[in-house]
Design a protein around this motif. Sequence first.
Motif, short mmCIF file in Angstrom:
data_model
loop_
_atom_site.label_atom_id
_atom_site.label_comp_id
_atom_site.label_asym_id
_atom_site.label_seq_id
_atom_site.Cartn_x
_atom_site.Cartn_y
_atom_site.Cartn_z
N LEU A 226 10.49 -8.97 -2.78
CA LEU A 226 10.06 -7.62 -2.42
C LEU A 226 8.57 -7.52 -2.69
CD1 LEU A 226 10.82 -4.70 -1.55
CD2 LEU A 226 11.18 -4.21 -3.98
N SER A 227 7.81 -7.01 -1.72
CA SER A 227 6.35 -6.97 -1.84
C SER A 227 5.81 -5.56 -1.74
CB SER A 227 5.70 -7.85 -0.76
OG SER A 227 6.05 -9.20 -0.91
N ALA A 228 4.60 -5.39 -2.27
CA ALA A 228 3.90 -4.11 -2.21
C ALA A 228 2.40 -4.38 -2.19
CB ALA A 228 4.26 -3.23 -3.40
N VAL A 229 1.64 -3.37 -1.74
CA VAL A 229 0.18 -3.48 -1.75
C VAL A 229 -0.39 -2.29 -2.51
CG1 VAL A 229 -0.09 -2.28 0.47
CG2 VAL A 229 -1.90 -3.82 -0.35
N CYS A 230 -1.35 -2.56 -3.37
CA CYS A 230 -2.05 -1.51 -4.12
C CYS A 230 -3.43 -1.32 -3.50
CB CYS A 230 -2.17 -1.90 -5.58
SG CYS A 230 -0.58 -2.06 -6.45
N LEU A 231 -3.75 -0.06 -3.18
CA LEU A 231 -5.01 0.27 -2.52
C LEU A 231 -5.75 1.32 -3.35
CD1 LEU A 231 -3.64 0.65 1.13
CD2 LEU A 231 -4.66 -1.39 0.09
N ASN A 232 -6.99 0.99 -3.73
CA ASN A 232 -7.79 1.93 -4.52
C ASN A 232 -9.25 1.99 -4.05
OD1 ASN A 232 -8.84 -0.47 -5.42
ND2 ASN A 232 -8.16 -0.24 -7.55
N GLY A 233 -9.49 1.53 -2.82
CA GLY A 233 -10.85 1.53 -2.28
C GLY A 233 -11.50 0.18 -2.27
N GLY A 234 -10.97 -0.76 -3.04
CA GLY A 234 -11.50 -2.12 -3.03
C GLY A 234 -10.65 -2.99 -2.13
N GLU A 235 -10.64 -4.30 -2.41
CA GLU A 235 -9.80 -5.21 -1.65
C GLU A 235 -8.33 -4.92 -1.94
OE1 GLU A 235 -10.56 -7.58 0.58
OE2 GLU A 235 -12.68 -7.03 0.48
N PRO A 236 -7.47 -4.99 -0.94
CA PRO A 236 -6.04 -4.79 -1.18
C PRO A 236 -5.52 -5.80 -2.21
CG PRO A 236 -6.50 -4.75 1.16
CD PRO A 236 -7.77 -5.21 0.50
N ALA A 237 -4.67 -5.31 -3.11
CA ALA A 237 -4.06 -6.18 -4.14
C ALA A 237 -2.56 -6.19 -3.92
CB ALA A 237 -4.41 -5.66 -5.53
#
Length: 243
Positions: A226-237
């Motif tokens: 199971l995957s997810a992406v964290c977005l906070n204004g920088g490169e996607p993590a």
Amino acid sequence: MLSSLFQRFGRRAVFSNPQPDTPICVIGDVHGCMRQLENLLPQIPQDHHVIFVGDYVDRGEQSADVLRLIQSRSDFTCLKGNHEDMMLAFLSDPEQNGPRWLRFGGLQTLASFALKGVRAEMSGDELVECRDTLLAEMGHELLEWLKALKPFQHTGNVLVTHAGANPNTSADQQSEKTLMWGHPDFRSVDRQDGVWVVYGHTIVDRATAHRGRIAVDTGAFATGVLSAVCLNGGEPAFITARP
């Protein structure tokens, strides 16, 4: 004609980093994989708002547990996927819509709600009885929550949907069917407005971000990931979890 073709294909879209209004973490298709979800949630930064792209049910073995968990968390934003759409269609008209849903994973969802004796081929009367039993097991609150799921979340230059979006249409003019079931041009035509689309629905080997598209469905029910992406204004993590 030539002018419109140039406008569509002659310019190469430019994408800055995905910049939601506040930090978000978008989780891919869970499909009843409760253990992966339980292992993923602790990895999410506490200041990130959690958004699910839909497809909580079917194919995996614990759809009921997944639904009850995410429905209990008012701090989550949960979007509607095509499998929730099929489930609601079954609940509305089991004789008409039941056979299709059962072929695409509905049997596993019914089993997760402890329904006995369900099978791929059932008569109209059996499908109606099955629907009535499922409604009783779900309860009114979960049913209304399921009906109220929305098809997208738009924040900053990020559009989160289940199946992508029409690249030739603005983020606020997308059809609900496209957002839940997909668009033929989505993965081949770049958007020209700089909006990033985070989506599930289509299984990929690993979660990726490329030219305005962020794919987060790594087929948890089949691959165990199971995957997810964290977005906070920088490169996607990206983060992942296994059983």
